[in-house]
Scaffold this motif. Sequence first.
Motif, PDB file in Angstrom:
ATOM      1  N   ASP A  44      46.263 -55.403  71.128  1.00 46.80           N
ATOM      2  CA  ASP A  44      46.847 -55.112  69.821  1.00 46.80           C
ATOM      3  C   ASP A  44      46.798 -56.316  68.887  1.00 46.80           C
ATOM      4  OD1 ASP A  44      47.347 -52.536  70.564  1.00 46.80           O
ATOM      5  OD2 ASP A  44      49.529 -52.756  70.742  1.00 46.80           O
ATOM      6  N   THR A  45      46.985 -57.496  69.438  1.00 46.84           N
ATOM      7  CA  THR A  45      46.975 -58.697  68.602  1.00 46.84           C
ATOM      8  C   THR A  45      45.636 -58.853  67.895  1.00 46.84           C
ATOM      9  OG1 THR A  45      48.581 -59.811  70.018  1.00 46.84           O
ATOM     10  CG2 THR A  45      47.234 -61.201  68.585  1.00 46.84           C
ATOM     11  N   GLU A  46      44.549 -58.677  68.640  1.00 45.66           N
ATOM     12  CA  GLU A  46      43.218 -58.782  68.055  1.00 45.66           C
ATOM     13  C   GLU A  46      42.961 -57.643  67.069  1.00 45.66           C
ATOM     14  OE1 GLU A  46      40.467 -58.950  71.269  1.00 45.66           O
ATOM     15  OE2 GLU A  46      41.113 -60.941  71.948  1.00 45.66           O
ATOM     16  N   MET A  47      43.448 -56.442  67.407  1.00 44.06           N
ATOM     17  CA  MET A  47      43.259 -55.286  66.525  1.00 44.06           C
ATOM     18  C   MET A  47      43.957 -55.509  65.184  1.00 44.06           C
ATOM     19  SD  MET A  47      44.438 -51.305  67.138  1.00 44.06           S
ATOM     20  CE  MET A  47      46.204 -51.695  66.968  1.00 44.06           C
ATOM     21  N   TYR A  48      45.202 -55.974  65.246  1.00 47.36           N
ATOM     22  CA  TYR A  48      45.951 -56.189  64.010  1.00 47.36           C
ATOM     23  C   TYR A  48      45.387 -57.353  63.199  1.00 47.36           C
ATOM     24  CZ  TYR A  48      49.487 -52.791  65.427  1.00 47.36           C
ATOM     25  OH  TYR A  48      50.130 -51.639  65.784  1.00 47.36           O
ATOM     26  N   ALA A  49      44.819 -58.333  63.860  1.00 42.16           N
ATOM     27  CA  ALA A  49      44.180 -59.436  63.141  1.00 42.16           C
ATOM     28  C   ALA A  49      42.980 -58.926  62.349  1.00 42.16           C
ATOM     29  CB  ALA A  49      43.753 -60.530  64.115  1.00 42.16           C
ATOM     30  N   LEU A  50      42.236 -57.993  62.926  1.00 44.57           N
ATOM     31  CA  LEU A  50      41.076 -57.435  62.239  1.00 44.57           C
ATOM     32  C   LEU A  50      41.490 -56.583  61.036  1.00 44.57           C
ATOM     33  CD1 LEU A  50      38.921 -56.471  65.353  1.00 44.57           C
ATOM     34  CD2 LEU A  50      38.320 -58.172  63.616  1.00 44.57           C
ATOM     35  N   ILE A  51      42.539 -55.769  61.201  1.00 46.43           N
ATOM     36  CA  ILE A  51      42.963 -54.928  60.076  1.00 46.43           C
ATOM     37  C   ILE A  51      43.588 -55.783  58.977  1.00 46.43           C
ATOM     38  CG2 ILE A  51      45.311 -54.326  60.826  1.00 46.43           C
ATOM     39  CD1 ILE A  51      42.795 -51.781  59.446  1.00 46.43           C
ATOM     40  N   GLN A  52      44.269 -56.879  59.372  1.00 48.07           N
ATOM     41  CA  GLN A  52      44.825 -57.782  58.366  1.00 48.07           C
ATOM     42  C   GLN A  52      43.706 -58.478  57.591  1.00 48.07           C
ATOM     43  OE1 GLN A  52      47.513 -58.256  56.911  1.00 48.07           O
ATOM     44  NE2 GLN A  52      47.233 -60.226  55.879  1.00 48.07           N
ATOM     45  N   ARG A  57      40.807 -59.021  52.559  1.00 50.91           N
ATOM     46  CA  ARG A  57      39.548 -58.949  51.814  1.00 50.91           C
ATOM     47  C   ARG A  57      39.685 -58.020  50.609  1.00 50.91           C
ATOM     48  NH1 ARG A  57      33.658 -57.252  54.494  1.00 50.91           N
ATOM     49  NH2 ARG A  57      32.351 -58.416  53.025  1.00 50.91           N
ATOM     50  N   ILE A  58      40.420 -56.936  50.787  1.00 45.15           N
ATOM     51  CA  ILE A  58      40.645 -55.992  49.694  1.00 45.15           C
ATOM     52  C   ILE A  58      41.543 -56.612  48.623  1.00 45.15           C
ATOM     53  CG2 ILE A  58      41.758 -53.795  49.088  1.00 45.15           C
ATOM     54  CD1 ILE A  58      40.910 -52.837  51.957  1.00 45.15           C
ATOM     55  N   ILE A  59      42.677 -57.166  49.061  1.00 39.47           N
ATOM     56  CA  ILE A  59      43.679 -57.673  48.126  1.00 39.47           C
ATOM     57  C   ILE A  59      43.145 -58.829  47.287  1.00 39.47           C
ATOM     58  CG2 ILE A  59      45.902 -58.905  48.038  1.00 39.47           C
ATOM     59  CD1 ILE A  59      46.768 -57.117  50.428  1.00 39.47           C
ATOM     60  N   THR A  60      42.268 -59.652  47.869  1.00 41.16           N
ATOM     61  CA  THR A  60      41.746 -60.817  47.139  1.00 41.16           C
ATOM     62  C   THR A  60      40.466 -60.525  46.373  1.00 41.16           C
ATOM     63  OG1 THR A  60      40.580 -61.574  49.139  1.00 41.16           O
ATOM     64  CG2 THR A  60      42.807 -62.453  48.744  1.00 41.16           C
ATOM     65  N   GLU A  82      50.451 -63.589  56.134  1.00 36.33           N
ATOM     66  CA  GLU A  82      50.060 -64.451  55.020  1.00 36.33           C
ATOM     67  C   GLU A  82      48.585 -64.257  54.696  1.00 36.33           C
ATOM     68  OE1 GLU A  82      50.994 -68.483  56.007  1.00 36.33           O
ATOM     69  OE2 GLU A  82      53.146 -68.224  55.614  1.00 36.33           O
ATOM     70  N   ILE A  83      48.254 -64.545  53.439  1.00 34.72           N
ATOM     71  CA  ILE A  83      46.866 -64.574  52.987  1.00 34.72           C
ATOM     72  C   ILE A  83      46.640 -65.937  52.351  1.00 34.72           C
ATOM     73  CG2 ILE A  83      45.157 -63.588  51.411  1.00 34.72           C
ATOM     74  CD1 ILE A  83      46.591 -60.912  51.651  1.00 34.72           C
ATOM     75  N   GLU A 277      28.441 -57.002  47.990  1.00 39.14           N
ATOM     76  CA  GLU A 277      28.364 -55.564  48.250  1.00 39.14           C
ATOM     77  C   GLU A 277      29.758 -54.958  48.383  1.00 39.14           C
ATOM     78  OE1 GLU A 277      24.133 -55.440  50.754  1.00 39.14           O
ATOM     79  OE2 GLU A 277      26.040 -55.764  51.792  1.00 39.14           O
ATOM     80  N   PHE A 278      30.613 -55.667  49.119  1.00 40.72           N
ATOM     81  CA  PHE A 278      31.984 -55.192  49.328  1.00 40.72           C
ATOM     82  C   PHE A 278      32.721 -55.084  47.993  1.00 40.72           C
ATOM     83  CE2 PHE A 278      36.486 -55.799  50.149  1.00 40.72           C
ATOM     84  CZ  PHE A 278      36.725 -55.033  51.279  1.00 40.72           C
ATOM     85  N   ASP A 279      32.648 -56.129  47.190  1.00 43.03           N
ATOM     86  CA  ASP A 279      33.350 -56.152  45.912  1.00 43.03           C
ATOM     87  C   ASP A 279      32.839 -55.050  44.984  1.00 43.03           C
ATOM     88  OD1 ASP A 279      34.732 -58.314  46.895  1.00 43.03           O
ATOM     89  OD2 ASP A 279      33.600 -59.814  45.744  1.00 43.03           O
ATOM     90  N   ALA A 280      31.542 -54.811  45.005  1.00 50.67           N
ATOM     91  CA  ALA A 280      30.963 -53.765  44.151  1.00 50.67           C
ATOM     92  C   ALA A 280      31.417 -52.382  44.599  1.00 50.67           C
ATOM     93  CB  ALA A 280      29.441 -53.854  44.175  1.00 50.67           C
ATOM     94  N   ALA A 281      31.433 -52.141  45.909  1.00 48.24           N
ATOM     95  CA  ALA A 281      31.866 -50.834  46.429  1.00 48.24           C
ATOM     96  C   ALA A 281      33.344 -50.600  46.136  1.00 48.24           C
ATOM     97  CB  ALA A 281      31.602 -50.753  47.932  1.00 48.24           C
ATOM     98  N   LEU A 282      34.173 -51.627  46.310  1.00 47.57           N
ATOM     99  CA  LEU A 282      35.597 -51.500  46.023  1.00 47.57           C
ATOM    100  C   LEU A 282      35.818 -51.263  44.527  1.00 47.57           C
ATOM    101  CD1 LEU A 282      38.528 -51.584  47.002  1.00 47.57           C
ATOM    102  CD2 LEU A 282      38.479 -54.077  46.695  1.00 47.57           C
ATOM    103  N   ALA A 283      35.096 -51.987  43.687  1.00 44.02           N
ATOM    104  CA  ALA A 283      35.237 -51.814  42.243  1.00 44.02           C
ATOM    105  C   ALA A 283      34.875 -50.390  41.820  1.00 44.02           C
ATOM    106  CB  ALA A 283      34.358 -52.824  41.509  1.00 44.02           C
ATOM    107  N   GLU A 284      33.832 -49.836  42.417  1.00 47.56           N
ATOM    108  CA  GLU A 284      33.435 -48.469  42.085  1.00 47.56           C
ATOM    109  C   GLU A 284      34.528 -47.478  42.459  1.00 47.56           C
ATOM    110  OE1 GLU A 284      29.902 -45.226  43.195  1.00 47.56           O
ATOM    111  OE2 GLU A 284      29.644 -47.345  43.696  1.00 47.56           O
ATOM    112  N   ALA A 285      35.117 -47.660  43.663  1.00 49.49           N
ATOM    113  CA  ALA A 285      36.201 -46.775  44.098  1.00 49.49           C
ATOM    114  C   ALA A 285      37.414 -46.911  43.187  1.00 49.49           C
ATOM    115  CB  ALA A 285      36.583 -47.108  45.543  1.00 49.49           C
ATOM    116  N   ILE A 286      37.780 -48.143  42.862  1.00 51.58           N
ATOM    117  CA  ILE A 286      38.936 -48.385  41.997  1.00 51.58           C
ATOM    118  C   ILE A 286      38.732 -47.756  40.624  1.00 51.58           C
ATOM    119  CG2 ILE A 286      40.127 -50.220  40.710  1.00 51.58           C
ATOM    120  CD1 ILE A 286      40.002 -51.892  43.297  1.00 51.58           C
ATOM    121  N   ASP A 287      37.543 -47.900  40.069  1.00 50.57           N
ATOM    122  CA  ASP A 287      37.264 -47.321  38.753  1.00 50.57           C
ATOM    123  C   ASP A 287      37.401 -45.803  38.770  1.00 50.57           C
ATOM    124  OD1 ASP A 287      36.811 -49.810  37.682  1.00 50.57           O
ATOM    125  OD2 ASP A 287      34.616 -49.651  37.688  1.00 50.57           O
TER     126      ASP A 287
END
Length: 301
Positions: A44-52, A57-60, A82-83, A277-287
């Motif tokens: 679980d520790t490794e799993m939660y580290a990956l989701i965090q 990545r999304i929040i920043t 923390e981030i 690529e990530f930022d562009a895909a997120l921006a498209e979804a947000i828009d």
Amino acid sequence: MNTADMTAKIAAGHGFIAALDQSGGSTPKALKGYGIEADAYSNDTEMYALIQAMRARIITAPAFGSGKVVAAILFERTMDSEIDGKPTPTVLHDRGVVPFIKIDKGLQDEVNGVQMMKPMPELDALLARAAKLGMFGTKERSVINFANREGIAAIVKQQFEVGQQVLSHGLVPILEPETNIKSAERAQCDEILTDELHKALDAMSGDAKVMLKLSLPAHAGQYDALVAHPRVLKVVALSGGYNRHDACAELAKNKGMIASFSRALLEDLRFQMTDAEFDAALAEAIDEIYAASTVKSADAA
């Protein structure tokens, strides 16, 4: 942001709420959707580290701070994380995003066509910690599968009881009695839920307001009177299994409702993407989600 600023931002609704609150049971599915298979972590520790890391990545990302995301719902572990050396709620404040926390501990087995929330014996301690960390509000989910008035009334009663507990800590509750959009009785569920919510809102004491997170209705305009109710700060919509395009199309038909999407927001994001690529895909979804939340179609009731 102080409480008054956050309240005004939510009330204006000029944007949408990002639901980043996948918890223990849904985390493996969220990671798989993100392109990380179960063999990439061993506990679980490794799993939660990956989701965090995914959430960070999304929040920043640039688009997340564009002003189109007015709020974000966090899982408890994310709230406590923390981030880049800063508490996650502080990072959200700095980006102009109002922070909420998911407080429910999952669902009980179905009774009378609904699934109530499991008991939350440590809720007061969690709420006190959330308030200290600068969280604005909370979110609590239960599920309606069939048009059983007794069951739906019980769901609403539990939601408002927990909501009053949240309000006592100076936080704003998002009450989420989700209607299963795959139910053959979906339209009837919507009608009974609307009626029971009006009763509960009308019976509230004091002058505090709550938020409602509801499934996209079978009939556009079903929740118009709830949107206008003086005890409702905002009505937000969950995607409920729709893909982003379909969820946005349905949302645009409903005046006054803004999105609070999870899967529909994240569906095109992959771990393997470059940052560009990530930022562009997120921006498209947000828009797309922002547009559906703020520009309503001619078909809206």
